[in-house]
Design a protein around this motif. Structure first.
Motif, mmCIF file in Angstrom:
data_model
loop_
_atom_site.group_PDB
_atom_site.id
_atom_site.type_symbol
_atom_site.label_atom_id
_atom_site.label_comp_id
_atom_site.label_asym_id
_atom_site.label_seq_id
_atom_site.Cartn_x
_atom_site.Cartn_y
_atom_site.Cartn_z
ATOM 1 N N GLY A 5 0.863 -1.267 0.064
ATOM 2 C CA GLY A 5 -0.090 -0.023 0.118
ATOM 3 C C GLY A 5 0.686 1.272 0.025
ATOM 4 N N VAL A 6 2.316 1.136 -0.035
ATOM 5 C CA VAL A 6 2.977 2.226 -0.108
ATOM 6 C C VAL A 6 2.794 3.004 -1.393
ATOM 7 C CG1 VAL A 6 5.156 1.044 -1.024
ATOM 8 C CG2 VAL A 6 5.491 3.131 0.510
ATOM 9 N N THR A 7 2.881 4.437 -1.277
ATOM 10 C CA THR A 7 2.731 5.186 -2.580
ATOM 11 C C THR A 7 4.129 5.368 -3.272
ATOM 12 O OG1 THR A 7 3.328 7.165 -1.474
ATOM 13 C CG2 THR A 7 0.722 6.474 -1.502
ATOM 14 N N ILE A 8 4.209 5.974 -4.618
ATOM 15 C CA ILE A 8 5.310 6.049 -5.037
ATOM 16 C C ILE A 8 6.154 7.136 -4.438
ATOM 17 C CG2 ILE A 8 6.186 7.552 -7.345
ATOM 18 C CD1 ILE A 8 4.019 6.121 -8.810
ATOM 19 N N GLU A 9 5.550 8.230 -3.946
ATOM 20 C CA GLU A 9 6.257 9.039 -3.354
ATOM 21 C C GLU A 9 7.181 8.628 -2.268
ATOM 22 O OE1 GLU A 9 5.726 13.629 -1.590
ATOM 23 O OE2 GLU A 9 4.045 12.206 -1.372
ATOM 24 N N LEU A 40 15.243 3.087 -10.955
ATOM 25 C CA LEU A 40 15.017 1.532 -10.823
ATOM 26 C C LEU A 40 13.383 1.467 -10.397
ATOM 27 C CD1 LEU A 40 18.015 0.948 -8.433
ATOM 28 C CD2 LEU A 40 17.448 0.269 -10.651
ATOM 29 N N LEU A 41 12.596 2.723 -9.877
ATOM 30 C CA LEU A 41 11.164 2.356 -9.722
ATOM 31 C C LEU A 41 10.591 2.511 -11.020
ATOM 32 C CD1 LEU A 41 8.964 2.270 -7.848
ATOM 33 C CD2 LEU A 41 8.890 4.655 -7.464
ATOM 34 N N CYS A 42 11.029 3.275 -12.099
ATOM 35 C CA CYS A 42 10.407 3.195 -13.437
ATOM 36 C C CYS A 42 10.534 1.936 -14.105
ATOM 37 C CB CYS A 42 11.128 4.404 -14.119
ATOM 38 S SG CYS A 42 10.429 5.984 -13.677
ATOM 39 N N ALA A 43 11.715 1.430 -13.859
ATOM 40 C CA ALA A 43 11.957 0.039 -14.555
ATOM 41 C C ALA A 43 10.898 -0.984 -13.878
ATOM 42 C CB ALA A 43 13.493 -0.503 -14.290
ATOM 43 N N ALA A 44 10.686 -0.847 -12.504
ATOM 44 C CA ALA A 44 9.919 -1.922 -11.809
ATOM 45 C C ALA A 44 8.432 -1.574 -12.035
ATOM 46 C CB ALA A 44 9.932 -1.745 -10.420
ATOM 47 N N LEU A 45 8.060 -0.308 -12.507
ATOM 48 C CA LEU A 45 6.659 0.002 -12.839
ATOM 49 C C LEU A 45 6.493 -0.057 -14.526
ATOM 50 C CD1 LEU A 45 6.053 3.244 -10.521
ATOM 51 C CD2 LEU A 45 5.464 0.614 -10.212
ATOM 52 N N GLY A 46 7.447 -0.024 -15.057
ATOM 53 C CA GLY A 46 7.502 -0.027 -16.674
ATOM 54 C C GLY A 46 6.927 1.400 -17.233
ATOM 55 N N CYS A 47 7.348 2.461 -16.462
ATOM 56 C CA CYS A 47 6.815 4.004 -16.852
ATOM 57 C C CYS A 47 7.999 4.764 -17.048
ATOM 58 C CB CYS A 47 6.164 4.421 -15.519
ATOM 59 S SG CYS A 47 6.954 4.840 -14.334
ATOM 60 N N GLU A 48 7.847 6.033 -17.616
ATOM 61 C CA GLU A 48 8.838 7.136 -17.690
ATOM 62 C C GLU A 48 8.767 8.028 -16.561
ATOM 63 O OE1 GLU A 48 10.821 7.265 -20.211
ATOM 64 O OE2 GLU A 48 9.885 5.424 -21.262
ATOM 65 N N GLN A 49 9.823 8.294 -16.274
ATOM 66 C CA GLN A 49 9.928 9.384 -14.854
ATOM 67 C C GLN A 49 8.977 10.353 -14.559
ATOM 68 O OE1 GLN A 49 13.645 10.506 -13.292
ATOM 69 N NE2 GLN A 49 14.851 8.929 -14.353
ATOM 70 N N THR A 54 4.023 13.033 -11.741
ATOM 71 C CA THR A 54 2.436 13.408 -11.924
ATOM 72 C C THR A 54 1.635 12.445 -11.038
ATOM 73 O OG1 THR A 54 3.093 13.555 -14.479
ATOM 74 C CG2 THR A 54 0.630 13.325 -13.696
ATOM 75 N N TRP A 55 1.950 11.341 -10.638
ATOM 76 C CA TRP A 55 1.105 10.592 -9.904
ATOM 77 C C TRP A 55 1.847 10.005 -8.481
ATOM 78 C CZ3 TRP A 55 -3.604 11.013 -11.669
ATOM 79 C CH2 TRP A 55 -3.718 11.146 -12.908
ATOM 80 N N PRO A 56 2.259 10.899 -7.728
ATOM 81 C CA PRO A 56 3.156 10.528 -6.361
ATOM 82 C C PRO A 56 2.350 9.770 -5.474
ATOM 83 C CG PRO A 56 2.613 12.745 -6.340
ATOM 84 C CD PRO A 56 2.175 12.384 -7.746
ATOM 85 N N ASP A 57 0.928 9.816 -5.566
ATOM 86 C CA ASP A 57 0.023 9.241 -4.635
ATOM 87 C C ASP A 57 -0.453 7.751 -5.216
ATOM 88 O OD1 ASP A 57 0.264 11.189 -2.631
ATOM 89 O OD2 ASP A 57 -1.345 12.346 -3.746
ATOM 90 N N LYS A 58 -0.052 7.508 -6.264
ATOM 91 C CA LYS A 58 -0.225 5.979 -6.794
ATOM 92 C C LYS A 58 0.354 4.886 -6.022
ATOM 93 C CE LYS A 58 -2.893 6.866 -10.873
ATOM 94 N NZ LYS A 58 -4.124 6.159 -10.882
#
Length: 290
Positions: A5-9, A40-49, A54-58
């Motif tokens: 349940g931890v957020t991206i931020e 590394l988080l982008c690699a884990a999520l498959g997203c761009e920085q 844009t979505w720190p609370d995701k």
């Protein structure tokens, strides 16, 4: 450990803290702990920085969090980020990397820039010695579609990786050949340009026990007591493969420029000059075979 349940931020804050505590942190210019955490988080999520900002609370899912934690654990051990995520951006290319090759570095883009600024024929034959991932060869080919570019490497795994990178970046026409320097080339083959980022570190250099290079292949890093064994060989042999007026460009360590310039002059090269990177370090020495 990160909780469900931890957020991206919060995930980024955790990673930055743990990397800093383990001295994977500020290099004096960039906050590398923060940069590494985002990559590394982008690699884990498959997203761009931009997604992270844009979505720190995701809230990433459980699998993504586990993957991220495993990546951070590897980074704490010192594994290079590029090896962890499996690729490195260089020039305008995204290149697959493996532990069979060096990781392409931004400083090497100077070599590409200098090569592209030369007044060469539109249909030049170009050779990249010790091509590794194919970074230099592919960058040149991406900018000069009429050049015939060949990359050589003594490592079979490196050659296969370079071929993959050529296909993945839409440059399958670049030829990659397994060769110990010039050994696989016909003696009749001539080039308008030879570029190389060869091994140039002294075998007992203490830097070999620090940072990313601990995990990179030593054979692609070291070259004798003064780091110049391979460069001497390349300069000596290159005159047999250059056309009259052809250029040789060599990337090297920041204290080697003057010695390499002397080697080029002693072999009959003209217009010899040392070029400096953005940190004002001698980075490339070049000469023209007349």
């Amino acid at each position: 450990m990160l909780e469900a349940g931890v957020t991206i931020e919060k995930a980024l804050a955790w990673a930055r803290t743990i990397l800093t505590e383990n001295q994977i942190s500020d290099d004096g210019v960039h906050d590398s702990a923060a940069i590494d955490s985002k990559v590394l988080l982008c690699a884990a999520l498959g997203c761009e920085q931009v997604y992270l900002h844009t979505w720190p609370d995701k809230v990433p899912n459980k699998t993504q969090i586990q993957t991220f934690q495993q990546m951070i654990e590897k980074r704490i051990l010192g594994y290079p980020v590029a090896y962890i995520i499996g690729f490195k951006d260089f020039w305008s290319l995204r290149l697959a990397v493996s532990e069979a090759t060096l990781i392409p570095r931004p400083e090497t883009e100077l070599l590409v820039e200098l090569a592209l600024n030369l007044a060469l024929p539109n249909t030049s034959q170009v050779l990249d010695l010790g091509t590794g991932t194919g970074a230099i060869a592919l960058a040149l080919a991406s900018e000069q579609s009429k050049w015939s570019v060949t990359g050589l490497d003594k490592s079979h795994d490196a050659v296969n990786l370079a071929k993959k990178n050529g296909k993945d970046n839409g440059l399958p026409e670049v030829e990659f050949i397994q060769s110990n320097w010039f050994s696989s080339l016909s003696s009749e083959k001539k080039f308008e340009l030879i570029v190389t980022n060869p091994p140039y570190i002294e075998t007992d250099d203490y830097h070999l026990k620090m940072g990313d290079v601990r995990f990179e292949p030593a054979s692609a890093l070291t070259s004798g007591e003064d780091g110049l064994d391979d460069i001497r060989f390349i300069i000596h042999e290159s005159v047999n493969f250059l056309v009259k007026g052809g250029w040789l460009l060599i990337e090297h360590g920041n204290r080697q420029g003057d010695r390499i310039a002397d080697l080029l002059v002693s072999k009959g090269f003209s217009n010899v000059k040392i070029e400096y990177d953005l940190n004002e370090h001698a980075r490339v020495t070049m000469g023209q075979f007349i």
